[in-house]
Design an enzyme around this catalytic site. Structure first.
Site, PDB file in Angstrom:
ATOM      1  N   SER A 152       0.862  -1.192   0.000  1.00 34.93           N
ATOM      2  CA  SER A 152       0.000   0.000   0.000  1.00 34.93           C
ATOM      3  C   SER A 152       0.893   1.235   0.000  1.00 34.93           C
ATOM      4  O   SER A 152       2.008   1.195   0.537  1.00 34.93           O
ATOM      5  CB  SER A 152      -0.854   0.025   1.267  1.00 34.93           C
ATOM      6  OG  SER A 152      -1.467   1.290   1.417  1.00 34.93           O
ATOM      7  N   TYR A 165      -1.581  -1.202  10.379  1.00 33.78           N
ATOM      8  CA  TYR A 165      -1.716  -1.431   8.934  1.00 33.78           C
ATOM      9  C   TYR A 165      -0.456  -0.931   8.200  1.00 33.78           C
ATOM     10  O   TYR A 165       0.104  -1.632   7.354  1.00 33.78           O
ATOM     11  CB  TYR A 165      -2.969  -0.703   8.434  1.00 33.78           C
ATOM     12  CG  TYR A 165      -3.275  -0.925   6.966  1.00 33.78           C
ATOM     13  CD1 TYR A 165      -3.843  -2.124   6.526  1.00 33.78           C
ATOM     14  CD2 TYR A 165      -2.999   0.060   6.018  1.00 33.78           C
ATOM     15  CE1 TYR A 165      -4.126  -2.325   5.181  1.00 33.78           C
ATOM     16  CE2 TYR A 165      -3.285  -0.149   4.674  1.00 33.78           C
ATOM     17  CZ  TYR A 165      -3.848  -1.332   4.260  1.00 33.78           C
ATOM     18  OH  TYR A 165      -4.122  -1.531   2.922  1.00 33.78           O
TER      19      TYR A 165
END
Ligand SMILES: NC(=O)c1ccc[n+]([C@@H]2O[C@H](COP(=O)([O-])OP(=O)(O)OC[C@H]3O[C@@H](n4cnc5c(N)ncnc54)[C@H](O)[C@@H]3O)[C@@H](O)[C@H]2O)c1
Length: 268
Positions: A152, A165
């Site tokens: 990401s 995350y």
């Protein structure tokens, strides 16, 4: 099979597994891989109803199976790869894409360790298990395969929340680089795709909004203007490139797909 010299299909004859394939980026990649002539595709997920429905929707366009696979269970991942080899003979492409975000905000001052452990088991442990078993099968069969992992842009830009995350996606980049180094001698390529924000169930759930509102909340943050908002297809296109022979000398690479996303409003 069409002649690869005249066909514009990029994955003819290939066998692929997509984890987290029942929804969002994984689902879009299933459709694109089918459009590009894969011989067989295996959708691995824990959302059985969605996965079965998607597999059925592919019809006779190629062989397609849904397999219940919880990537936190190494036995599930091992059986996924073994059953793919038994059914389709080979594994050429592994897209390690399953991932979650924690429901809590996970700022460092409110960091919830059990949530972090759960998230790491999926986002990191699941990717490691998927690379391990796909890599073993490819080495054994002398297949010069392609392994792609979903990281990401959060890994590179950080965040004022979602600390677990961000940590997990940084670790996926590290994992990809190690695996790329170690599998390179076998001709196996390992790369990452790093999406910017795209309105999938994962993002909408975290934001607590629908897809349209999620898209409009990010619309001003892309450097690219007048190209529309970011869609799952943009990510799937990058995965297709990394899966296909077009990227045959690319490994250890993190391909960012984010329209030049800025955390704060971009250039006017
Ligand atoms: N949507 C975004 O903005 C965005 C941005 C960057 C990266 N990503 C990453 O993209 C990947 C795909 O997410 P998405 O946005 O398409 O979300 P999504 O929720 O639509 O898809 C994720 C899929 O992973 C599956 N999954 C979750 N836990 C699993 C497990 N233990 N075993 C097997 N499958 C499991 C889910 O059932 C779901 O089908 C994730 O790794 C996510 O972190 C998403």
């Amino acid at each position: 099979m069409e002649d690869p010299k005249t066909s514009n299909k990029k994955l003819e004859g290939k066998v692929a597994i997509i984890t987290g394939g029942a929804s969002g980026i994984g689902e879009a990649t299933v459709h694109l891989f089918v459009d590009h002539g894969v011989r067989a595709i295996v959708i691995a997920d824990i959302q059985d109803e969605k996965g079965e429905k998607l597999a059925a929707s592919i019809g006779h366009r190629c062989a397609c199976t849904y397999v219940h696979c919880d990537v936190t269970k190494e036995q599930d991942v091992e059986s996924l790869v073994q059953s793919t080899i038994q059914q389709y003979g080979r594994l050429h492409i592994m897209f390690c894409n399953a991932g979650i975000m924690s429901k809590s905000l996970q700022t460092i001052l409110e960091f919830d360790l059990p949530s972090y452990e759960k998230l790491f088991a999926i986002n990191v442990g699941g990717v490691a298990a998927s690379i391990k078993h796909a890599g073993r099968a490819m080495v054994k069969a002398n297949t010069k395969g392609s392994i792609i992992c979903t990281a990401s842009i959060a890994a590179s830009i950080g965040s004022d929340k979602h600390t677990d995350y961000v940590m997990s996606k940084n670790t996926v980049l590290a994992l990809m680089r190690c695996a790329g180094t170690q599998l390179g001698p076998y001709g196996i390529r390992v790369n990452c795709v790093s999406p910017g924000p795209v309105a999938t169930p994962l993002l909408c759930e975290v934001l607590g909004v629908g897809a349209e509102d999620a898209e409009s909340s990010f619309a001003n943050m892309f450097m690219l203007k007048n190209n529309g908002v970011m869609k799952v297809k943009h990510v799937a296109d990058a995965v297709l490139f990394l899966a296909s022979e077009e990227s045959q000398f690319i490994t250890g690479h993190n391909l960012v797909v984010d329209g030049g996303f800025q955390r704060h409003e971009g250039p006017k």
